[in-house]
Design an enzyme around this catalytic site. Structure first.
Site, short mmCIF file in Angstrom:
data_model
loop_
_atom_site.label_atom_id
_atom_site.label_comp_id
_atom_site.label_asym_id
_atom_site.label_seq_id
_atom_site.Cartn_x
_atom_site.Cartn_y
_atom_site.Cartn_z
CG ASN A 10 -1.88 1.06 1.32
OD1 ASN A 10 -1.59 2.18 0.90
ND2 ASN A 10 -3.05 0.77 1.83
CG ASP A 71 -2.91 -7.07 11.52
OD1 ASP A 71 -3.06 -7.25 10.30
OD2 ASP A 71 -3.67 -7.57 12.37
CB SER A 72 -5.17 -1.56 11.27
OG SER A 72 -3.92 -1.01 11.05
CG PHE A 154 -9.46 2.60 4.00
CD1 PHE A 154 -8.66 3.57 4.58
CD2 PHE A 154 -9.35 1.29 4.47
CE1 PHE A 154 -7.76 3.25 5.60
CE2 PHE A 154 -8.45 0.97 5.49
CZ PHE A 154 -7.66 1.96 6.05
N GLY A 155 -12.60 1.56 4.33
CA GLY A 155 -13.04 0.65 5.39
C GLY A 155 -14.24 1.18 6.17
CE1 TYR A 156 -16.41 -2.77 9.35
CE2 TYR A 156 -14.01 -2.83 9.23
CZ TYR A 156 -15.23 -3.48 9.20
OH TYR A 156 -15.27 -4.85 9.03
CG ASP A 157 -11.97 5.80 7.56
OD1 ASP A 157 -11.69 5.37 8.69
OD2 ASP A 157 -11.11 6.08 6.71
#
Ligand code: IMP
Length: 204
Positions: A10, A71-72, A154-157
């Site tokens: 990324n 890792d997140s 992105f994601g859960y933002d």
């Protein structure tokens, strides 16, 4: 310049981390650019710490350079910390932010605001060329909203609401988000540990 291979492809992460760690004069490269190849790294740990270590170790072992992995994920209190390490694939394969967010809203449908507390977590693992390991964890607290809001990130933002800003992460610019995010906080903590590490080395 000390080369560090980022266990991720990324480029946004690469730029963010490069900027944060610029004082140490590291040259940060993606694992692809460092010649890691297409082999998948199996992240089968059940904590962020374990998965971050698995990724950093795989790259360090194969390439011999210093390596850095992150890792997140999102932990929702009323779901017992889920989706946690399964955040990317919460709604199954193929991974989809939209499906993940829909599933999260479904699971919290009956849950009132005061019990919608959550946090994003990042764990960073840096393995030095000689095998020394430094780790850092960063978190940010928020509330899961009732509908997606905002178009950034992105994601859960779009569901991650920050009460003191009265905005979701998806309503922040990337600079605003980096200044308070789990990843940003983990990087600040890692930077401090790197400073202490080199200071201790210089005293030996
Ligand atoms: P990764 O370990 O950074 O790839 O994150 C794993 C998953 O956690 C992502 O696919 C997202 O679903 C979620 N996640 C991690 N960080 C964030 C963030 O900053 N915003 C929104 N979702 C995130």
């Amino acid at each position: 310049m000390k080369k560090i291979v980022l266990a991720s492809g990324n480029r946004h992460k690469l730029e963010e981390i490069q900027t944060m760690l610029k004082d140490f004069g590291f040259e940060l490269v993606t694992m692809k650019d460092a010649g890691y190849g297409d082999e998948d790294i199996i992240e089968d740990g059940d904590t962020f710490e374990a998965n971050s270590m698995i990724k950093a170790l795989a790259v360090h072992k194969k390439l011999g350079f210093a390596s850095l992995a992150d890792d997140s994920g999102l932990m929702v209190d009323v779901l017992g910390g889920a989706p946690g390490v399964y955040s990317a694939r919460f709604a199954g394969e193929p991974k989809s932010d939209e499906n993940n967010n829909r599933l999260l809203l479904e699971k919290l449908a009956e849950i009132p605001d005061e019990r919608r507390t959550a946090r994003f977590v990042t764990v960073l693992t840096l393995i030095m060329e000689n095998g020394d390991v430094l780790t850092a964890r960063g978190e940010v607290e928020g509330i899961i909203g009732h509908a997606p809001k905002g178009v950034n990130g992105f994601g859960y933002d779009p569901l991650f609401f920050v009460p003191h800003l009265n905005k979701t992460f998806a309503e922040l610019t990337s600079d605003e988000k980096n200044a308070l995010s789990h990843r940003g906080n983990a990087l600040v903590a890692l930077k401090e540990k790197i400073g202490q590490y080199y200071e201790a080395l210089s005293r030996q």
